[in-house]
Design a protein around this motif. Structure first.
Motif, PDB file in Angstrom:
ATOM      1  N   ASN A 194     -20.206   1.812 -46.588  1.00  7.61           N
ATOM      2  CA  ASN A 194     -19.470   2.956 -46.043  1.00  7.61           C
ATOM      3  C   ASN A 194     -19.846   3.123 -44.569  1.00  7.61           C
ATOM      4  O   ASN A 194     -21.016   3.322 -44.243  1.00  7.61           O
ATOM      5  CB  ASN A 194     -19.876   4.196 -46.857  1.00  7.61           C
ATOM      6  N   PHE A 195     -18.867   3.036 -43.676  1.00  8.91           N
ATOM      7  CA  PHE A 195     -19.123   3.129 -42.238  1.00  8.91           C
ATOM      8  C   PHE A 195     -18.867   4.535 -41.691  1.00  8.91           C
ATOM      9  O   PHE A 195     -18.944   4.746 -40.492  1.00  8.91           O
ATOM     10  CB  PHE A 195     -18.228   2.152 -41.472  1.00  8.91           C
ATOM     11  N   ALA A 196     -18.489   5.474 -42.551  1.00  8.05           N
ATOM     12  CA  ALA A 196     -18.122   6.813 -42.070  1.00  8.05           C
ATOM     13  C   ALA A 196     -19.304   7.460 -41.365  1.00  8.05           C
ATOM     14  O   ALA A 196     -20.432   7.378 -41.830  1.00  8.05           O
ATOM     15  CB  ALA A 196     -17.644   7.681 -43.222  1.00  8.05           C
ATOM     16  N   LYS A 197     -19.001   8.098 -40.231  1.00 10.37           N
ATOM     17  CA  LYS A 197     -20.058   8.755 -39.465  1.00 10.37           C
ATOM     18  C   LYS A 197     -20.079  10.231 -39.853  1.00 10.37           C
ATOM     19  O   LYS A 197     -19.036  10.826 -40.094  1.00 10.37           O
ATOM     20  CB  LYS A 197     -19.777   8.641 -37.968  1.00 10.37           C
ATOM     21  N   SER A 224     -19.798  13.197 -41.760  1.00  9.55           N
ATOM     22  CA  SER A 224     -19.275  13.499 -43.096  1.00  9.55           C
ATOM     23  C   SER A 224     -18.937  12.200 -43.802  1.00  9.55           C
ATOM     24  O   SER A 224     -18.182  11.380 -43.303  1.00  9.55           O
ATOM     25  CB  SER A 224     -18.003  14.295 -42.936  1.00  9.55           C
ATOM     26  N   LYS A 225     -19.485  11.997 -44.986  1.00 10.68           N
ATOM     27  CA  LYS A 225     -19.253  10.727 -45.657  1.00 10.68           C
ATOM     28  C   LYS A 225     -17.852  10.683 -46.290  1.00 10.68           C
ATOM     29  O   LYS A 225     -17.276  11.700 -46.645  1.00 10.68           O
ATOM     30  CB  LYS A 225     -20.325  10.483 -46.706  1.00 10.68           C
ATOM     31  N   ALA A 226     -17.345   9.449 -46.404  1.00 10.06           N
ATOM     32  CA  ALA A 226     -16.099   9.246 -47.137  1.00 10.06           C
ATOM     33  C   ALA A 226     -16.492   9.037 -48.590  1.00 10.06           C
ATOM     34  O   ALA A 226     -17.460   8.345 -48.886  1.00 10.06           O
ATOM     35  CB  ALA A 226     -15.382   8.030 -46.590  1.00 10.06           C
ATOM     36  N   GLU A 227     -15.768   9.653 -49.488  1.00  5.65           N
ATOM     37  CA  GLU A 227     -16.201   9.678 -50.888  1.00  5.65           C
ATOM     38  C   GLU A 227     -16.078   8.349 -51.604  1.00  5.65           C
ATOM     39  O   GLU A 227     -16.983   7.897 -52.272  1.00  5.65           O
ATOM     40  CB  GLU A 227     -15.390  10.729 -51.624  1.00  5.65           C
ATOM     41  N   SER A 228     -14.929   7.747 -51.503  1.00  2.00           N
ATOM     42  CA  SER A 228     -14.731   6.478 -52.191  1.00  2.00           C
ATOM     43  C   SER A 228     -13.470   5.859 -51.633  1.00  2.00           C
ATOM     44  O   SER A 228     -12.762   6.456 -50.828  1.00  2.00           O
ATOM     45  CB  SER A 228     -14.577   6.687 -53.692  1.00  2.00           C
TER      46      SER A 228
END
Lengths: 250, 250
Positions: free
Chosen positions: B224-227, B229-233
């Motif tokens: 997961n590369f989201a900065k 706030s995470k991306a859920e799936s």
């Protein structure tokens, strides 16, 4: 309790015309409204069943109004098959200006399917992409199906609409513009991909428009491995997923 | 001209129960029926508007019956928003036995969304995957939405349902079973991936079931590369696309 006039107003937001007139859009369901509350978006109202209101008293500060709703009214307002407790009317945000340096930006040309757009927003968020530029004839990001299929990623990605031809012409000549094509492109697996640039994805039925293609600096394709009978194409969001993964995998 | 009794019969095939009773399924629209005619599937009947019949006289040999249909009857029978001229009733095929050597096989565990299943069939075809194994609690491949979203690839991929736990237990201990997980797996980009083995994809809400996971030889994940706030799936079909691409890219 919500009034009939309010119900009528909110119901009108299923149509782009009325959404854009009031500069709002609708977010539905417990999980999505949860993500919304934790975002920077400004909430106009929340309409919810009594049990949701009871369980979420803490959010009163973030919404101007919280209106109680009956189950049958929620059904009327919802665009979901199984309406889920709550629905919010949210202010549309002015997109931020796109920064081009040191990052990848996704460009969507004539994507018409709201589910595909939502899925691309979601996967862009996963891969740390912060900006998406859509052609003016792409589907509306505020379409309820788009919003719902982003699964909350909608609130994390900056999305803007523009005249792509003009925009691409305004870029420095050496700025990388990767266009994903079905034929004539280079095998993406063999290319050295830049860590800054635009990645243009077209619709699965029409591809990328000629005027956009003519501004490409690189044509890339995902090779077709089908044996015998060829596979026609990949769904636009699947192609986007594979391409973005290739850019990010190093 | 089609009879009322025939219309009623065909309409009943929207439900799995009646499809499975008669061992048939429905294929809709000009393009899909075109692909069908060029496949090995046995066509029971074709129901079509007069203009389609006029334009497709050459296919009479492949169908036992071609019945003329009025526009209003097609609307009744169709599950598409814009019914497109023709609809075929097709015999379900007995799946072929799965060959494990020298190839990759996709395994789907509890995929419930018919559109996701269809999209995975389509992308498997693109990547030259010939076999898909579904858990018994996966969505029905003959669901009209699944069939339509395969865009013709349905006729090119061998799909079978089985008790996954039993099946996996019956495999040689050294046979590679890759399970795609959200947490705890190895970064897929850093792994040396086998050119033979099973690639197991779970549903986006429930992942892969414990009993299947316990048979894995490799756990892999898409990082997961989201900065912030995470991306859920990722959507299950997007994850499948990226993973299959990684296995095939060499």
């Amino acid at each position: 309790m919500i009034s009939k006039a309010q119900i009528k107003k909110i119901a009108s937001y299923k149509e782009a015309k009325f959404r854009n007139q009031d500069k709002v859009f609708i977010v539905e369901g417990v999980k999505m409204v949860d993500e919304l509350i934790n975002s920077a978006f400004e909430i106009e109202f929340i309409c919810a069943l009594p049990q949701w209101i009871e369980a979420n008293k803490a959010i009163y500060k973030r919404a101007k109004n919280i209106l109680e709703l009956r189950e049958e009214d929620l059904k009327k307002l919802s665009t979901m098959k199984s309406p889920n407790q709550v629905l919010a009317v949210v202010k549309q945000q002015t997109p931020k200006e796109i920064i081009l340096e040191d990052r990848l930006v996704i460009v969507l040309d004539q994507i018409k399917d709201p589910g595909n757009l939502g899925t691309i927003i979601r996967l862009s968020h996963w891969f740390g992409i912060e900006d998406i530029i859509c052609s003016e004839n792409s589907v509306d990001i505020y379409n309820p199906k788009t919003i719902q299929s982003t699964m909350g990623s909608f609130f994390r990605v900056n999305i803007t609409y523009t005249n792509l031809k003009k925009y691409l012409k305004s870029l420095p000549k050496t700025y990388p513009v990767y266009c994903s094509v079905l034929e004539g492109g280079k095998n993406i697996y063999n290319e050295t991909l830049s860590s800054q640039g635009l990645i243009v994805i077209g619709s699965e039925s029409h591809g990328i428009s000629k005027e956009v293609l003519s501004e490409a600096t690189h044509l890339i394709k995902i090779p077709n491995f089908a044996k015998g009978s060829k596979a026609e194409s990949l769904n636009a969001s699947i192609a986007a997923g594979i391409i973005i993964s290739e850019f990010k995998r190093r």
